[in-house]
Motif scaffolding. Structure first.
Motif, PDB file in Angstrom:
ATOM      1  N   SER A  21       0.844  -1.204   0.000  1.00 53.23           N
ATOM      2  CA  SER A  21       0.000   0.000   0.000  1.00 53.23           C
ATOM      3  C   SER A  21       0.879   1.253   0.000  1.00 53.23           C
ATOM      4  O   SER A  21       2.087   1.194   0.240  1.00 53.23           O
ATOM      5  N   LEU A  22       0.241   2.385  -0.220  1.00 51.48           N
ATOM      6  CA  LEU A  22       0.932   3.666  -0.157  1.00 51.48           C
ATOM      7  C   LEU A  22       1.531   3.867   1.232  1.00 51.48           C
ATOM      8  O   LEU A  22       2.687   4.270   1.362  1.00 51.48           O
ATOM      9  N   ALA A  28       8.291   2.190   4.656  1.00 50.44           N
ATOM     10  CA  ALA A  28       9.504   1.457   4.294  1.00 50.44           C
ATOM     11  C   ALA A  28      10.592   2.382   3.753  1.00 50.44           C
ATOM     12  O   ALA A  28      11.781   2.129   3.944  1.00 50.44           O
ATOM     13  N   CYS A  29      10.196   3.453   3.074  1.00 52.03           N
ATOM     14  CA  CYS A  29      11.153   4.368   2.455  1.00 52.03           C
ATOM     15  C   CYS A  29      11.389   5.641   3.265  1.00 52.03           C
ATOM     16  O   CYS A  29      12.184   6.483   2.874  1.00 52.03           O
ATOM     17  N   ILE A  36       5.890  10.673  -2.232  1.00 55.22           N
ATOM     18  CA  ILE A  36       5.590   9.522  -3.091  1.00 55.22           C
ATOM     19  C   ILE A  36       4.738   9.968  -4.278  1.00 55.22           C
ATOM     20  O   ILE A  36       4.967   9.544  -5.415  1.00 55.22           O
ATOM     21  N   VAL A  37       3.759  10.851  -4.044  1.00 55.99           N
ATOM     22  CA  VAL A  37       2.920  11.364  -5.133  1.00 55.99           C
ATOM     23  C   VAL A  37       3.786  12.070  -6.177  1.00 55.99           C
ATOM     24  O   VAL A  37       3.580  11.910  -7.383  1.00 55.99           O
ATOM     25  N   SER A  61       8.708  -1.166  -6.835  1.00 63.60           N
ATOM     26  CA  SER A  61       8.596   0.267  -6.538  1.00 63.60           C
ATOM     27  C   SER A  61       9.393   0.639  -5.302  1.00 63.60           C
ATOM     28  O   SER A  61       9.954   1.733  -5.224  1.00 63.60           O
ATOM     29  N   LEU A  62       9.452  -0.264  -4.353  1.00 62.23           N
ATOM     30  CA  LEU A  62      10.212  -0.029  -3.131  1.00 62.23           C
ATOM     31  C   LEU A  62      11.680   0.224  -3.460  1.00 62.23           C
ATOM     32  O   LEU A  62      12.282   1.186  -2.990  1.00 62.23           O
ATOM     33  N   ARG A  63      12.239  -0.613  -4.302  1.00 59.77           N
ATOM     34  CA  ARG A  63      13.643  -0.449  -4.706  1.00 59.77           C
ATOM     35  C   ARG A  63      13.836   0.859  -5.465  1.00 59.77           C
ATOM     36  O   ARG A  63      14.783   1.606  -5.220  1.00 59.77           O
TER      37      ARG A  63
END
Length: 104
Positions: A21-22, A28-29, A36-37, A61-63
Motif C-alpha cells: 500500500s501507499l 519502508a522508504c 511519493i505522489v 517500486s520499493l527499490r
C-alpha cells in the motif's frame, strides 16, 4: 569502554509480484505521501489504482523509491535526473543479464 548502540533491523522479503500500500511504501522508504505522489507524477513509480487512497505498488517500486531517495540525498540529483538514472541502471542490468545468458 565506549557504549555502543545497536539498532534493531527488521524486514520482510517481498516477491516481485507482491503489492504494498501507499502507507507501507511511505513507511519502508521513510518518505511522506506527498513525496511519493511526486515520484508517481515523475513516472518513477506506477501505482495500481486511480487515487492515492487505494493505490497499490509492486514490490519493485520499493527499490526504485529507495534508489531515488539515495540519489537525491547523497548526490543532490533532482527528481527528473533520478528518473533517468533509474532507467539507465535498469537498462544496464538487462544488458548484463542478456550478456550472461549469451556467454553461458
Amino acid at each position: 569502554m565506549k557504549s555502543e548502540k545497536l539498532s534493531m533491523l527488521s524486514g520482510e522479503l517481498l516477491g516481485e509480484d507482491e503489492e504494498i500500500s501507499l502507507a507501507q511504501l511511505c513507511e519502508a522508504c521513510e518518505l511522506s505521501e506527498e513525496e511519493i505522489v511526486k515520484l508517481v507524477n515523475e513516472g518513477i513509480i506506477d501505482p495500481l489504482g486511480h487515487k492515492p487512497a487505494v493505490w497499490r505498488f509492486h514490490a519493485v517500486s520499493l527499490r526504485r523509491v529507495r534508489i531515488t531517495r539515495n540519489l537525491k540525498q547523497e548526490l543532490g540529483v533532482n527528481t527528473p535526473g533520478a528518473a533517468l538514472a533509474l532507467d539507465l541502471l535498469e537498462e544496464l542490468a538487462q544488458l548484463r543479464e542478456r550478456l550472461r545468458r549469451l556467454e553461458g
